[in-house]
Design a protein around this motif. Structure first.
Motif, PDB file in Angstrom:
ATOM      1  N   PHE A 143     -58.538  24.858  44.789  1.00  0.00           N
ATOM      2  CA  PHE A 143     -57.281  25.563  44.496  1.00  0.00           C
ATOM      3  C   PHE A 143     -57.492  26.596  43.400  1.00  0.00           C
ATOM      4  CE2 PHE A 143     -53.421  25.853  41.882  1.00  0.00           C
ATOM      5  CZ  PHE A 143     -52.503  26.295  42.834  1.00  0.00           C
ATOM      6  N   VAL A 144     -58.250  26.208  42.370  1.00  0.00           N
ATOM      7  CA  VAL A 144     -58.523  27.125  41.263  1.00  0.00           C
ATOM      8  C   VAL A 144     -59.352  28.309  41.741  1.00  0.00           C
ATOM      9  CG1 VAL A 144     -59.723  27.367  39.049  1.00  0.00           C
ATOM     10  CG2 VAL A 144     -58.331  25.344  39.488  1.00  0.00           C
ATOM     11  N   LEU A 145     -60.355  28.022  42.564  1.00  0.00           N
ATOM     12  CA  LEU A 145     -61.230  29.089  43.060  1.00  0.00           C
ATOM     13  C   LEU A 145     -60.485  30.101  43.933  1.00  0.00           C
ATOM     14  CD1 LEU A 145     -64.539  27.188  43.923  1.00  0.00           C
ATOM     15  CD2 LEU A 145     -64.212  28.925  42.171  1.00  0.00           C
ATOM     16  N   SER A 146     -59.394  29.638  44.567  1.00  0.00           N
ATOM     17  CA  SER A 146     -58.631  30.549  45.407  1.00  0.00           C
ATOM     18  C   SER A 146     -57.846  31.566  44.582  1.00  0.00           C
ATOM     19  CB  SER A 146     -57.673  29.766  46.312  1.00  0.00           C
ATOM     20  OG  SER A 146     -56.675  29.112  45.538  1.00  0.00           O
ATOM     21  N   TYR A 147     -57.639  31.272  43.307  1.00  0.00           N
ATOM     22  CA  TYR A 147     -56.890  32.163  42.426  1.00  0.00           C
ATOM     23  C   TYR A 147     -57.771  32.874  41.398  1.00  0.00           C
ATOM     24  CZ  TYR A 147     -52.436  30.434  44.207  1.00  0.00           C
ATOM     25  OH  TYR A 147     -51.372  30.139  45.025  1.00  0.00           O
TER      26      TYR A 147
END
Length: 261
Positions: A90-94
């Motif tokens: 999720f963090v990597l997507s942002y």
């Protein structure tokens, strides 16, 4: 044994010694070595993850048998790590790879300064309730878990100064917990890499070769730390943290294409 197999075994022993001494996964040694041999970054991290599983499980077993590991604290921080790892996608997507590396560098630098100059002045922080202590352990694990999986590191280098600053753990006490945390981070990373197809037969072979050699190194590292003074270990650990920050900073500059060598 071929020359390259011997090289992998030697780097495994060196990384294992650092794992036993400092509670780190060994990725900061193995990944640059594999990259220097022309291996892709994905395969280099994959080999590092396999090595981390073997080294951390074996090292934690030794520490537990020697009663150096507080298993309750390790489980709490490990469960936090699993939660944090679950949010890494999720963090990597942002956040881009550059942004994540920059955040990790800033956080590492802040806690390095706190560990270097603030630990001796925070004895009043160590008198906490069991609940407060477990909350700190869990949050530390969750926070570190995001970086551990997203950046392909064990996470021990970030956990140690956090626990030292907020809970007053000395450097030799925090190493077994940091190494135990690496078990959770590396296993989570393994499932992630298997699912994405990064782990192939070559990675498994080289990872196991490096991993078994690192188990020898872990044994040596734990033997060394048992006979080392806390003050000496603390100073050496600070040097390892400083080196990690320098390497991370250099990596960030390369990703920003500020340097090309």
């Amino acid at each position: 044994m071929e020359f390259w197999d011997l090289s992998y075994a030697l780097i495994g022993i060196v990384s294992g010694i650092t794992s036993g001494l400092f509670g780190i996964g060994g990725g900061m040694i193995i990944v640059p070595f594999m990259l220097s041999l022309g291996m892709s970054s994905h395969h280099a991290v994959g080999i590092s993850v396999i090595q981390m599983i073997l080294a951390s499980v074996f090292g934690s077993y030794i520490n537990y048998k020697k009663k150096n590991l507080n298993l309750k604290d390790g489980i709490v921080i490990g469960l936090g790590g699993l939660l944090g790892a679950g949010f890494s996608g999720f963090v990597l997507s942002y956040l881009s790879d550059v942004e994540l590396t920059a955040i990790f560098l800033c956080v590492s630098f802040v806690f390095f300064l706190k560990y270097a100059f603030g630990v001796k002045n925070i004895t009043h922080h160590t008198k906490r309730s069991v609940l407060a202590k477990n909350v700190i352990l869990f949050i530390a694990g969750a926070f570190t878990g995001v970086f551990a999986i997203s950046l392909g590191i064990g996470g021990g280098l970030l956990i140690a100064p956090i626990l030292a600053y907020f809970l007053g753990y000395d450097s030799k006490k925090v190493v077994p917990i940091s190494l135990f945390f690496v078990i959770f981070a590396s296993i989570s990373g393994m499932f992630s890499f298997v699912g994405s197809g990064v782990i192939d037969e070559e990675v498994i072979y080289k990872g196991i070769l490096v991993g078994f050699a690192s188990m020898v190194g872990v044994f040596i590292g734990i033997k060394i730390i048992e006979n080392m003074k806390i003050t000496s270990h603390y100073k050496i650990l600070l040097c390892v943290y400083a080196l990690s920050i320098v390497v991370t900073a250099f990596s960030l500059l390369r990703k920003l294409e500020i340097v090309s060598f």
